[in-house]
Scaffold this motif. Structure first.
Motif, short mmCIF file in Angstrom:
data_model
loop_
_atom_site.label_atom_id
_atom_site.label_comp_id
_atom_site.label_asym_id
_atom_site.label_seq_id
_atom_site.Cartn_x
_atom_site.Cartn_y
_atom_site.Cartn_z
N GLU A 138 33.69 -9.24 -24.40
CA GLU A 138 32.57 -10.17 -24.50
C GLU A 138 31.27 -9.52 -24.94
N GLU A 139 31.11 -8.24 -24.66
CA GLU A 139 29.86 -7.57 -24.99
C GLU A 139 29.86 -7.06 -26.43
N PRO A 140 28.85 -7.37 -27.21
CA PRO A 140 28.81 -6.94 -28.61
C PRO A 140 28.95 -5.44 -28.80
N ALA A 141 28.41 -4.66 -27.86
CA ALA A 141 28.43 -3.20 -28.01
C ALA A 141 29.83 -2.62 -27.89
N THR A 142 30.70 -3.31 -27.16
CA THR A 142 32.06 -2.79 -26.93
C THR A 142 33.13 -3.60 -27.65
N MET A 143 32.77 -4.76 -28.17
CA MET A 143 33.77 -5.64 -28.82
C MET A 143 34.36 -4.96 -30.06
N LEU A 144 35.69 -4.84 -30.08
CA LEU A 144 36.41 -4.19 -31.18
C LEU A 144 35.82 -2.81 -31.50
N GLY A 145 35.53 -2.08 -30.42
CA GLY A 145 35.00 -0.73 -30.59
C GLY A 145 33.56 -0.69 -31.07
N GLY A 146 32.88 -1.83 -31.00
CA GLY A 146 31.48 -1.87 -31.42
C GLY A 146 31.28 -1.93 -32.93
N HIS A 147 32.37 -2.15 -33.67
CA HIS A 147 32.28 -2.12 -35.14
C HIS A 147 31.57 -3.36 -35.71
N ILE A 148 31.50 -4.44 -34.95
CA ILE A 148 30.84 -5.65 -35.47
C ILE A 148 29.69 -6.05 -34.55
N ASN A 149 29.03 -5.07 -33.98
CA ASN A 149 27.88 -5.34 -33.11
C ASN A 149 26.69 -5.81 -33.95
N LEU A 150 26.33 -7.08 -33.78
CA LEU A 150 25.23 -7.66 -34.56
C LEU A 150 24.03 -7.97 -33.68
N SER A 151 23.90 -7.27 -32.58
CA SER A 151 22.78 -7.52 -31.66
C SER A 151 21.44 -7.31 -32.36
N GLY A 152 21.40 -6.41 -33.31
CA GLY A 152 20.16 -6.15 -34.02
C GLY A 152 19.95 -7.03 -35.23
N ASP A 153 20.90 -7.92 -35.51
CA ASP A 153 20.79 -8.81 -36.67
C ASP A 153 21.38 -10.16 -36.31
N MET A 154 20.65 -10.90 -35.49
CA MET A 154 21.12 -12.19 -35.00
C MET A 154 21.29 -13.21 -36.12
N VAL A 155 20.47 -13.09 -37.16
CA VAL A 155 20.60 -14.03 -38.28
C VAL A 155 21.97 -13.89 -38.91
N LEU A 156 22.45 -12.65 -39.05
CA LEU A 156 23.77 -12.42 -39.63
C LEU A 156 24.86 -13.00 -38.74
N ALA A 157 24.69 -12.87 -37.44
CA ALA A 157 25.65 -13.46 -36.50
C ALA A 157 25.69 -14.98 -36.66
N ALA A 158 24.51 -15.59 -36.79
CA ALA A 158 24.42 -17.04 -36.97
C ALA A 158 25.07 -17.47 -38.28
#
Length: 311
Positions: free
Chosen positions: A113-133
């Motif tokens: 569930e946590e972006p930092a650990t999800m799939l090894g952190g390879h798709i962590n978009l915490s710093g780019d919420m627009v891209l996540a949206a």
């Protein structure tokens, strides 16, 4: 008028068409769930719907997954939809509404569930919420579009909007906008972050636009020119089942010089697949032209009074 009355005949069980429809529902549900798990749920984006409510409640009760909340809302809504619209409406919708939260919970367990650990952190978009949206909106629109193309829905607030539309006679689009906007406002209150609704609006906008392109190339209304020997059957279907009007245009064959009746009909994009399926059944030799209607004003569509007149 019930939803059952406007649906085309069921595909023959285990036929190629039948298997493609059910396969499309499964793939669409998987893509929809994956978009939520990877790009929407982890960032508390609330794009409306029962899963938007699930995201809000998950923040309050973190031990219960978003898919579980979605399923809890879907079950009573499905029962209500079956009562109001009939069993024919619910067959594919029930499957889509049940397997989507299953996929969502399963993939949440596998991916985390946590972006930092999800799939090894390879798709962590915490710093780019627009891209996540952006990813969430496009992926969700593709998944939902695949489901809707089978004449099913994903359940949830789709059913609420249909019920509101049925009893208030408001367009489904407006009913849907009211329901979804209410959920986004609730998300703003619960999370207390004014930026999250902006990301939610981006997701909702892209989801809607992608859905439009998946179903009908992006046009809201469709203009049909139909020449058929079975024009009287088609006329009855359009008037009685779709509750739409139309116009006969006198035409003459360029080669045969024989007189023909050409039908001029405007329908919504959601009704196009229904009309095409029905016409294929009654007249496989039909000649039909489908045109994107940029704007439709009049009874059953946008009111002329809503249009700004510029002198």
């Amino acid at each position: 008028m019930s939803i059952e009355s406007i649906l085309p005949p069921r595909a023959v069980p285990f036929s190629r068409k039948w298997m493609m429809q059910w396969g499309q529902i499964i793939v669409g549900s998987f893509v929809l769930a994956l978009s939520y798990v990877l790009f929407i749920n982890p960032y508390d984006i609330v794009p409306g719907g029962v899963y938007g409510l699930g995201i809000i409640l998950h923040s309050i009760f973190p031990d219960i997954q978003v898919g579980t909340f979605g399923l809890a809302f879907d079950i009573p809504l499905l029962i209500t939809g079956l009562i109001i619209f009939g069993s024919r409406f619910g067959a594919k919708t029930i499957v889509a509404a049940l397997i989507t939260p299953f996929f969502m919970n399963f993939m949440t367990t596998v991916c985390g569930e946590e972006p930092a650990t999800m799939l090894g952190g390879h798709i962590n978009l915490s710093g780019d919420m627009v891209l996540a949206a952006l990813f969430g909106g496009v992926g969700g629109g593709v998944g939902l579009g695949l489901i809707l193309k089978t004449n099913a829905t994903s359940g949830g607030t789709d059913i609420i909007a249909m019920i509101v539309s049925k009893y208030t006679h408001a367009p489904i689009a407006k009913s849907m906008m009211f329901v979804e906007s209410t959920i986004v406002v609730i998300g703003l209150i619960v999370f207390g972050d004014w930026k999250l609704p902006l990301y939610s609006i981006i997701t909702i906008f892209l989801m809607t636009k992608t859905l439009d392109y998946i179903i009908s190339g992006g046009s809201t209304d469709k203009l049909l020119f139909i020449i058929s020997e079975k024009h009287d059957d088609i006329r009855k279907y359009v008037i009685d089942n779709l509750e739409r009007g139309g116009t006969y245009i006198k035409a003459s064959g360029m080669y045969t010089h024989s007189d023909k009746n050409m039908m001029f009909v405007v329908i919504s994009r959601r009704e196009l697949a229904l009309v095409q399926s029905y016409i294929k059944e009654v007249d496989p030799l039909v000649f039909m032209v489908v045109v994107n209607a940029h704007e439709t004003l009049g009874d059953g569509f946008k009111s002329l009074s809503e249009e700004k007149i510029v002198s």
